[in-house]
Design an enzyme around this catalytic site. Structure first.
Site, PDB file in Angstrom:
ATOM      1  N   ILE A  66       0.916  -1.266  -0.179  1.00 43.59           N
ATOM      2  CA  ILE A  66       0.013  -0.041  -0.170  1.00 43.59           C
ATOM      3  C   ILE A  66       0.884   1.232   0.091  1.00 43.59           C
ATOM      4  O   ILE A  66       1.801   1.218   0.661  1.00 43.59           O
ATOM      5  CB  ILE A  66      -0.874  -0.003   1.367  1.00 43.59           C
ATOM      6  CG1 ILE A  66      -1.602   1.354   1.187  1.00 43.59           C
ATOM      7  CG2 ILE A  66      -0.194  -0.118   2.365  1.00 43.59           C
ATOM      8  CD1 ILE A  66      -2.822   1.188   2.334  1.00 43.59           C
ATOM      9  N   SER A  67       0.342   2.302  -0.823  1.00 47.75           N
ATOM     10  CA  SER A  67       1.591   3.253  -1.095  1.00 47.75           C
ATOM     11  C   SER A  67       1.725   4.285   0.112  1.00 47.75           C
ATOM     12  O   SER A  67       0.738   4.162   1.025  1.00 47.75           O
ATOM     13  CB  SER A  67       1.237   4.085  -2.187  1.00 47.75           C
ATOM     14  OG  SER A  67       1.026   3.595  -3.425  1.00 47.75           O
TER      15      SER A  67
END
Ligand code: SAH
Length: 693
Positions: A66-67
């Protein structure tokens, strides 16, 4: 940990937006508000929920990520999404970025390659009522021609080049935000605006690191597989450079020159009132780790009243050591103490020195005040069987006979339980589960009668019977899955610790010695992402901040290890650490310290060292040398990906290290004469150990 309240999470989320996103220059109030209104903790695996508001990308299922929150803010601001826009996202992953976009756009279509991620993202979005988002499975490099054109397209994975299909599917005036570059480890984040048919404006937002975009107009899967190992590691390290991080570490660590002189007061203060202190090691054969760990432990025992020392060793063998150090009646072992591979782990001069100290100290105390030493591991089937039968022979000869008959199930395989485990797992040998469980049960049923005279002896026997049961499961599981057997082993270590705490009284404090891979919280490592739990994680979940997790690491030197399981011990050279590893950063930090420092303590809790912690939050490689070390294949066999400050509360770095000194004799605490000591290669221990110097 998991008890963090919604209120606390809301506060953390607001802080995240302020400090990580707005402070770095993202100003669009709609983007900032949408991020405040989207709970990122719901989009990460639940074991990582407490890390959801840290300034970092996090691992999610399928080896994806997940960024980092800031990157999401930056991309969405650049996309200029209006409330009437139709938006396409490629690489839905956790669904987090799509959830934020759902508050900015009219409609969001998100494509994801992995079906399992699609299902997870859909469920999370549904739970939050984000009804204007759909997530579908597919190859996003081709876009979604049926639904085109789009006012904005966000690509959340790194492409070698801009996929032409996506350019074609942009509306006039539409924006495409995409990380592009042929180096899978670093891409340029670009914004492309379609000004007219076949006319585009392009600007750059700087360098980023994303997982690869795999598909027809992206990376081939093999190309990505090679790139992946690296890009998923030092992922998003961006332009931060190692020297800068090393400088921050050098500024916040506590240097020392050698393990005898390392000042212990500061680390003892940080440990404070913790009930459980876990001390890990990055090899199973480094003298400095053993010696400093012994000094810290001795200080905890002598100054802070720790009464349980739990080590990664067999229960029955260590029970024999415990009997000498706590002056309890001896009891014979079937096989010699610590005679099983890897013998050097506990038959070494460093261990003898510590055990002698403990024996001498205990001699001056009441039995109830003496600190004991105990094996937490699940191996040692043979000695455990012997211990149960011998105990019963003393207290209940009839029960001893019954146990002997039941345990006969193991006897054809006693020499090599792993061979039995394989045979039983494939149905070629009977399982001995019933026999092991029945023996333990019979023993526990007689607890009151048996333990009347000698509670410690009963406890020993009950733990040995537990080891037999767990070893039975462990050896069978070994051939089904290494993950399952690992989990059995670490759960057993945890249960043993809990049993010890209960046995010694409710306020007992314990020190644990085991490899970093058991001690550091597995939730913050690649192993955790693949379903492994470990002792450190279980202790953290049970004791929260009352547990203090310490790791040890080194750059190079010598180590005692074997080339194969069951092969002889060798003194091997440790290769200098890999350039993408935490070790390399710590090595560089060490060289920035004034001579003669070869080592330092590095506190990692936010309260003690926020800047160092923050710098180290980006996942990197970490090295694990076990009883087997193969320098030739080091990168694949000994490095894994981890987030160090989430694994440990403190890390002790010793830049150059030497192998432990193996001895023929086991550590029995009876090395009182100078002659015996010098024979064992141990310097005379001052009576004031560990405070003599
Ligand atoms: N926006 C995501 C980030 C996910 S990481 C979030 O907020 O969590 C990038 C994702 O892109 C991964 O899940 C990966 O599986 C996916 N991906 C890679 N190539 C793809 C492709 N060709 N089509 C669709 N998804 C792809």
């Amino acid at each position: 940990m998991s008890a963090t309240t919604d209120d606390a999470r809301t506060r953390m989320r607001n802080q995240m937006v302020e400090r990580q996103v707005r402070a770095r220059g993202v100003e669009d109030p709609r983007v900032l508000q949408a991020m405040r209104d989207t709970p990122r903790d719901r989009f990460v695996p639940s074991r990582l929920a407490d890390l959801a508001y840290e300034d970092a990308p996090l691992p999610i299922e399928e080896g994806q990520t997940i960024s980092q929150p800031y990157i999401v803010g930056l991309m969405l601001e650049a996309a200029h999404i209006k409330s009437s826009d139709r938006v396409l996202e490629i690489g839905a992953g956790s669904g987090y970025a799509a959830a934020v976009m759902s508050l900015l756009a009219k409609e969001v279509l998100a494509i994801e390659r992995f079906p399992s991620l699609v299902a997870l993202a859909q469920a999370r979005l549904e739970a939050l009522d984000r009804a204007n988002v759909s997530v579908i499975q597919g190859d996003g490099t081709l876009g979604a021609a049926d639904h085109a054109p789009f006012d904005a397209i966000i690509v959340s994975a790194g492409a070698p080049e801009v996929p032409p299909s996506l350019l074609a599917q942009l509306a006039i005036g539409g924006r495409l935000v995409i990380p592009v570059g042929h180096d899978a480890r670093s891409q340029e984040l670009v914004v492309i605006e379609k000004t007219a048919d076949h006319h585009f404006d392009r600007r750059s937002l700087g360098h980023v690191q994303f997982v690869p975009l795999v598909g027809t107009e992206g990376w081939t899967s093999e190309g990505a597989a090679v790139a992946m190992r690296r890009s998923s590691l030092d992922l998003r390290l961006g332009s931060r450079d190692r020297a800068k991080i090393a400088r921050v570490i050098a500024d916040s660590c506590e240097p020392f020159s050698d393990v005898r002189h390392a000042p212990l007061d500061p680390i003892l203060r940080r440990i404070g009132q913790s009930r459980i202190v876990l001390i890990g090691e990055s090899t199973h054969g480094t003298s400095e780790f053993y010696r400093l760990r012994a000094r810290i432990t001795a200080a905890l025992v002598a100054r802070a009243g720790f009464k349980v020392i739990g080590i990664e060793a067999d229960w029955p063998d260590t029970a024999a050591v415990d009997r000498t150090v706590r002056k309890r009646p001896a009891s014979p072992l079937r096989e010699p103490m610590y005679a099983r591979f890897p013998t050097w782990m506990w038959r070494n001069a460093e261990m003898q020195e510590f055990v002698s100290w403990l024996a001498r100290r205990n001699a001056t105390l009441d039995p109830a005040a003496r600190a004991g030493i105990h094996g937490l591991d699940v191996y040692g089937l043979n000695n455990s069987i012997g211990a149960v039968i011998d105990y019963l022979a003393r207290v209940d000869p009839f029960a001893a006979e019954q146990a002997r008959e039941r345990y006969a199930c193991f006897s054809p395989w006693e020499r090599d339980p792993s061979v039995w485990g394989r045979a039983a797992a494939v149905g070629l040998a009977p399982t001995c589960e019933h026999e092991a469980v029945a023996t333990l049960k019979s023993l526990l049923e007689e607890r009151l009668r048996y333990s009347r005279d000698d509670g410690d002896a009963f406890f020993d026997a009950a733990r040995s019977a537990t080891v037999v049961g767990e070893a039975e499961k462990y050896y069978r599981a070994m051939y089904r899955s290494s993950r399952e057997s690992w989990n059995i082993r670490d759960r057993h270590m945890f249960e043993t610790l809990m049993a010890l705490l209960e046995h010694r009284g409710s306020d007992t404090r314990a020190v644990i010695w085991a490899h970093n891979s058991h001690v550091g919280n597995a939730a913050a490592t690649e192993m955790g992402a693949h379903g492994e739990i470990n002792l450190g994680q279980l202790v953290r979940e049970r004791f929260g901040n009352q547990a203090y997790l310490i790791g040890f690491g080194t750059d190079q030197g010598t180590v005692a290890a074997a080339t194969n399981w069951d092969a002889p011990m060798e003194v091997k050279e440790i290769r200098p650490s890999h350039e993408d590893s935490y070790e390399r950063i710590l090595h560089e930090a060490c060289r920035m310290l004034p001579a003669p420092s070869n080592a330092f303590f590095l506190p990692l809790r936010a309260a003690h060292a926020l800047p160092a912690r923050t710098e180290l939050l980006h996942p990197r490689l970490e090295r694990a040398i076990g009883v087997v070390y193969r320098p030739e294949t080091e990168l694949v066999s000994h490095y894994f990906e981890a987030t160090l400050p989430a694994q440990f509360d403190e890390y002790i770095w010793i830049d150059r290290t030497t192998a432990v000194l193996p001895t023929d004799a086991p550590p029995t605490g009876e090395y009182e004469s100078e002659a015996a000591r010098s024979q064992a290669g141990v310097d005379a221990i001052p009576d004031t150990y560990p405070f003599g110097l």
